[in-house]
Motif scaffolding. Sequence first.
Motif, short mmCIF file in Angstrom:
data_model
loop_
_atom_site.label_atom_id
_atom_site.label_comp_id
_atom_site.label_asym_id
_atom_site.label_seq_id
_atom_site.Cartn_x
_atom_site.Cartn_y
_atom_site.Cartn_z
N ARG A 1 1.93 1.83 -3.45
CA ARG A 1 0.99 2.23 -4.15
C ARG A 1 0.74 3.63 -4.15
O ARG A 1 0.83 4.42 -5.27
N LYS A 2 0.88 4.15 -2.86
CA LYS A 2 0.83 5.59 -2.49
C LYS A 2 1.84 6.38 -3.00
O LYS A 2 1.81 7.61 -3.64
N GLU B 1 0.90 -1.27 -0.05
CA GLU B 1 -0.22 -0.08 -0.16
C GLU B 1 0.93 1.13 -0.29
O GLU B 1 0.59 2.37 -0.71
N CYS C 1 9.03 4.57 -5.39
CA CYS C 1 8.36 3.13 -5.65
C CYS C 1 9.03 2.37 -6.16
O CYS C 1 9.45 1.20 -5.81
N ALA D 1 1.09 6.93 -6.81
CA ALA D 1 -0.05 7.54 -6.83
C ALA D 1 0.49 9.15 -6.75
O ALA D 1 -0.27 10.11 -7.32
N THR D 2 1.40 9.38 -5.93
CA THR D 2 1.93 11.00 -5.62
C THR D 2 3.05 11.17 -6.27
O THR D 2 3.72 12.26 -6.12
#
Length: 144
Positions: free
Chosen positions: A46-47, A43, A57, A50-51
């Motif tokens: 993923r964040k 998670e 990542c 996404a940011t």
Amino acid sequence: MRRRFQSARSACLDGAFPGRSPVLLAVWLMVALVGKLPAADLEACRKLLATGQYEACHQAAAKAIEENEFAEEWRLWQTRALLAMGRYPEAQSAIVNAISRYPTSIRARLLGHEVSIQNGDLERARTLLREINYLANYRNSTYR
């Protein structure tokens, strides 16, 4: 950490797991010692993606893969991060490795289709779509 280990150790010594599978006991001990499940790390990765923290990542996914994390998602997040950074040849290499590790993965093939298009390899993209179609028809009970 010490407290978790002591509680796990005392639970084992006190017979808190009579008749339980040794595998379940090992998993419980690993979770108690590590303190968090890998899903939390997924998670977080993923964040990061996404940011817009693509390199972070990619690094997190590469580290998890290096440590032999089993989850397919690590390889997919790594590939997505490489795509987002415009590192298409590296993304191609990462997704080829993911598909070879998870040969029945439709998600890896779908991402591989996108990677192939970005690399200009339209024939490989078509081949991956045919493989997806084959897997979905051959193992249709799996994908219902």
